[in-house]
Design an enzyme around this catalytic site. Sequence first.
Site, short mmCIF file in Angstrom:
data_model
loop_
_atom_site.label_atom_id
_atom_site.label_comp_id
_atom_site.label_asym_id
_atom_site.label_seq_id
_atom_site.Cartn_x
_atom_site.Cartn_y
_atom_site.Cartn_z
N GLU A 143 -17.13 18.79 19.89
CA GLU A 143 -17.65 17.54 19.70
C GLU A 143 -16.88 16.67 18.82
OE1 GLU A 143 -21.93 15.26 18.69
OE2 GLU A 143 -21.59 17.23 18.04
N GLU A 242 -30.62 13.11 19.90
CA GLU A 242 -30.13 13.36 18.60
C GLU A 242 -30.22 12.10 17.60
OE1 GLU A 242 -27.09 16.60 16.77
OE2 GLU A 242 -26.33 14.66 17.56
#
Length: 266
Positions: A143, A242
């Site tokens: 990521e 998130e």
Amino acid sequence: MPRFAANLSMLYNEHDFLDRFAAAARDGFKAVEYLFPYAYTTEQLAALLKAHDLQQVLFNAPPGNWDAGERGIACLPGREAEFRDGIAQALAYARALDCPRIHVMAGLVPAGQTRESVRATYVANVAYAAAEAAKLGINVLIEPINERDMPGFFLNRQDQAHAIVAEVGAANLKVQMDLYHCQIVEGDLAAKIRQWLPTGQVGHFQIAGVPTRHEPDVGEIHHPYLFALIDELGWDGWIGCEYRPRRGAVPGGTSDGLGWMKPYLA
């Protein structure tokens, strides 16, 4: 129609961690993700998933010493043995929880080093993780993370991540496309989604409002447009929520902020 996973490390902080599974299920979530499972047994977590009919869709491999500020060790020369032990632990949890993907955090570039000087270590570690995960049919995700939130993080841009995926050449190595980080670093989200999603190298999405990392209906990103685009491009995976609820860890704080999600639960 988008499918959303509750990130239990950020959402439902008004509850103890093990009580967040029930809270997410009550609000209509069908899947969960979180940072790390290792403080709990696989038996505890598997029982909660089963009790609340939830899928575990993502968690992170061990990040090194998180409390001391480490944010992954994949790019850290000299920590290869520790990295491999962490991958073994993560895969054992993934298999027990029937979780199809794990995120391997890159880490912060060490003082006195550069991204180029640690890149070979990172690529070798990621390749190792993908090879081990492939034996179990599990995907490994990497990521890009913005340096405002994590100064010095090794991986920041989508093109960097996709270049590494192409270099490693493992079918189970994917990019975790967090639109919050992508907006801060690069912007032009619709174009980035159109560029990268058709490659087959995107393994997971995450969302949060920019710049405050609150609910996705707050801030400069028009998420409904992006959800429609992701649908148009045929995405059938999960989108991880998130973000930090605006009302924080107060009773009902997470649930009260979920109005943005109701149209997608119908």
